[in-house]
Write a protein that holds these residues in place. Structure first.
Motif, PDB file in Angstrom:
ATOM      1  N   HIS A  29       0.862  -1.188   0.000  1.00 27.90           N
ATOM      2  CA  HIS A  29       0.000   0.000   0.000  1.00 27.90           C
ATOM      3  C   HIS A  29       0.896   1.235   0.000  1.00 27.90           C
ATOM      4  O   HIS A  29       1.046   1.913   1.037  1.00 27.90           O
ATOM      5  N   PRO A  30       1.499   1.557  -1.128  1.00 26.97           N
ATOM      6  CA  PRO A  30       2.472   2.653  -1.184  1.00 26.97           C
ATOM      7  C   PRO A  30       1.889   4.020  -0.834  1.00 26.97           C
ATOM      8  O   PRO A  30       2.649   4.954  -0.564  1.00 26.97           O
ATOM      9  N   HIS A  31       0.567   4.144  -0.824  1.00 23.63           N
ATOM     10  CA  HIS A  31      -0.052   5.417  -0.461  1.00 23.63           C
ATOM     11  C   HIS A  31      -0.059   5.621   1.060  1.00 23.63           C
ATOM     12  O   HIS A  31      -0.554   6.651   1.544  1.00 23.63           O
ATOM     13  N   ILE A  32       0.488   4.651   1.811  1.00 20.63           N
ATOM     14  CA  ILE A  32       0.543   4.775   3.257  1.00 20.63           C
ATOM     15  C   ILE A  32       1.999   4.743   3.701  1.00 20.63           C
ATOM     16  O   ILE A  32       2.538   3.694   4.073  1.00 20.63           O
ATOM     17  N   PRO A  33       2.681   5.882   3.669  1.00 20.18           N
ATOM     18  CA  PRO A  33       4.076   5.921   4.122  1.00 20.18           C
ATOM     19  C   PRO A  33       4.155   5.840   5.650  1.00 20.18           C
ATOM     20  O   PRO A  33       3.288   6.338   6.359  1.00 20.18           O
ATOM     21  N   ILE A  34       5.187   5.200   6.136  1.00 20.76           N
ATOM     22  CA  ILE A  34       5.431   5.110   7.580  1.00 20.76           C
ATOM     23  C   ILE A  34       6.318   6.281   7.972  1.00 20.76           C
ATOM     24  O   ILE A  34       7.444   6.413   7.494  1.00 20.76           O
ATOM     25  N   VAL A  35       5.809   7.143   8.834  1.00 20.69           N
ATOM     26  CA  VAL A  35       6.546   8.359   9.198  1.00 20.69           C
ATOM     27  C   VAL A  35       7.226   8.255  10.563  1.00 20.69           C
ATOM     28  O   VAL A  35       7.921   9.186  10.971  1.00 20.69           O
ATOM     29  N   GLY A  36       7.021   7.137  11.260  1.00 21.30           N
ATOM     30  CA  GLY A  36       7.675   6.989  12.550  1.00 21.30           C
ATOM     31  C   GLY A  36       7.323   5.683  13.213  1.00 21.30           C
ATOM     32  O   GLY A  36       6.341   5.023  12.857  1.00 21.30           O
ATOM     33  N   GLU A  37       8.153   5.289  14.196  1.00 22.77           N
ATOM     34  CA  GLU A  37       7.941   4.066  14.958  1.00 22.77           C
ATOM     35  C   GLU A  37       8.320   4.307  16.418  1.00 22.77           C
ATOM     36  O   GLU A  37       9.081   5.228  16.728  1.00 22.77           O
ATOM     37  N   ALA A  38       7.781   3.471  17.288  1.00 28.04           N
ATOM     38  CA  ALA A  38       8.157   3.511  18.705  1.00 28.04           C
ATOM     39  C   ALA A  38       8.001   2.119  19.285  1.00 28.04           C
ATOM     40  O   ALA A  38       7.101   1.365  18.882  1.00 28.04           O
ATOM     41  N   GLY A  39       8.883   1.786  20.253  1.00 27.31           N
ATOM     42  CA  GLY A  39       8.894   0.444  20.803  1.00 27.31           C
ATOM     43  C   GLY A  39       8.543   0.353  22.271  1.00 27.31           C
ATOM     44  O   GLY A  39       8.546  -0.730  22.835  1.00 27.31           O
ATOM     45  N   ASN A  40       8.230   1.483  22.913  1.00 24.45           N
ATOM     46  CA  ASN A  40       7.772   1.442  24.307  1.00 24.45           C
ATOM     47  C   ASN A  40       6.873   2.641  24.558  1.00 24.45           C
ATOM     48  O   ASN A  40       6.784   3.563  23.741  1.00 24.45           O
ATOM     49  N   ILE A  41       6.221   2.640  25.704  1.00 26.25           N
ATOM     50  CA  ILE A  41       5.184   3.647  25.933  1.00 26.25           C
ATOM     51  C   ILE A  41       5.768   5.047  26.086  1.00 26.25           C
ATOM     52  O   ILE A  41       5.151   6.034  25.670  1.00 26.25           O
ATOM     53  N   ILE A  42       6.957   5.167  26.642  1.00 24.35           N
ATOM     54  CA  ILE A  42       7.568   6.491  26.811  1.00 24.35           C
ATOM     55  C   ILE A  42       7.927   7.086  25.455  1.00 24.35           C
ATOM     56  O   ILE A  42       7.600   8.247  25.156  1.00 24.35           O
TER      57      ILE A  42
END
Length: 249
Positions: A29-42
């Motif tokens: 789904h190339p129309h949905i770029p990933i702009v960030g990630e996080a691996g814990n709640i903080i």
């Protein structure tokens, strides 16, 4: 808006393989770029608050340091949430009764595509109607949308709900109030009738959260609810109808 409208996504999951799998599925789904990630709640809370540069959040329910539910108030008001869960019974029930979309792990390409279509429809037209709201039970969690955002609230934490014309004021046992765009009549249709009842016109009370009842010689009974600083005067007629449902009354 349709299924190919660009949507910027954040991935929040404490398992790197799980994030990698969502990235792999989103590659279709190339129309949905990933702009960030996080691996814990903080880190997730910091990223969510940093900038509203996202339209969609894939949010894991069980995170290191807390629950994904805890992050709901930090999500930008206009962003959609798709929860990720691994067959956690109570979480799935919360999603279903609140018409919130979720993916069971491991997600499939077909189910992700279905979820993205739903998100696109919601963004264009508002929440998708699934018919009459489901009846709630006393162990359910309800999604409450107030001026400060949305949050999941266990019904057990609601002491009372007061009518404010087309709005209602949800009064929590923590002493906090939330003003929501939902009528008291709509609440009454959903809430378990054996737990919530009108103690006066325009006020629903959680009968399990009644701490004390003041019965003056003259005037109406006054009901003290857990977490509320002031008792609520009850209607004599309505109190007579429900008093046998209140322990110790």
């Amino acid at each position: 808006m349709n299924a190919t409208t660009p949507l910027r996504a954040l991935l929040i999951d404490d398992e790197p393989p799980a994030r990698a799998e969502i990235r792999r599925l989103l590659a279709a789904h190339p129309h949905i770029p990933i702009v960030g990630e996080a691996g814990n709640i903080i880190a997730a809370r910091r990223r969510l608050r940093k900038a509203a540069d996202y339209d969609l959040v894939f949010l894991d329910v069980q995170l290191i340091g807390g629950s994904g539910f805890d992050l709901v108030p930090d999500v930008a008001p206009d962003a959609s949430i798709v929860f990720l869960t691994a067959y956690e019974q109570h979480a799935v029930r919360a999603f279903e009764v609140n018409a919130v979309d979720y993916l069971l792990k491991p997600a499939t390409a077909e189910r992700l595509a279905q979820s993205l279509r739903r998100v696109a429809t919601q963004a264009a037209t508002g929440p998708v109607s699934t018919g009459a709201p489901p009846a709630l039970t006393e162990t359910d969690t309800v999604l409450v949308r107030g001026g400060g955002g949305a949050e999941f609230v266990p019904l057990a934490d609601i002491a009372a709900i007061e009518s404010q014309q087309n709005y209602s004021r949800v009064r929590l046992t923590t002493g906090r109030d939330i003003l929501v765009l939902q009528t008291l009549k709509a609440w009454e249709a959903q809430l378990p009738a054996h737990r919530f009842a009108q103690i006066r016109r325009g006020t629903l009370a959680n009968l399990d959260r009644i701490e004390a009842i003041d019965r003056p010689l003259v005037g109406s009974p006054r009901v003290k609810l857990f977490g509320l600083s002031e008792p609520i005067p009850a209607s004599r007629r309505q109190w007579a109808e429900i008093r046998n449902r209140v322990p110790g009354s």
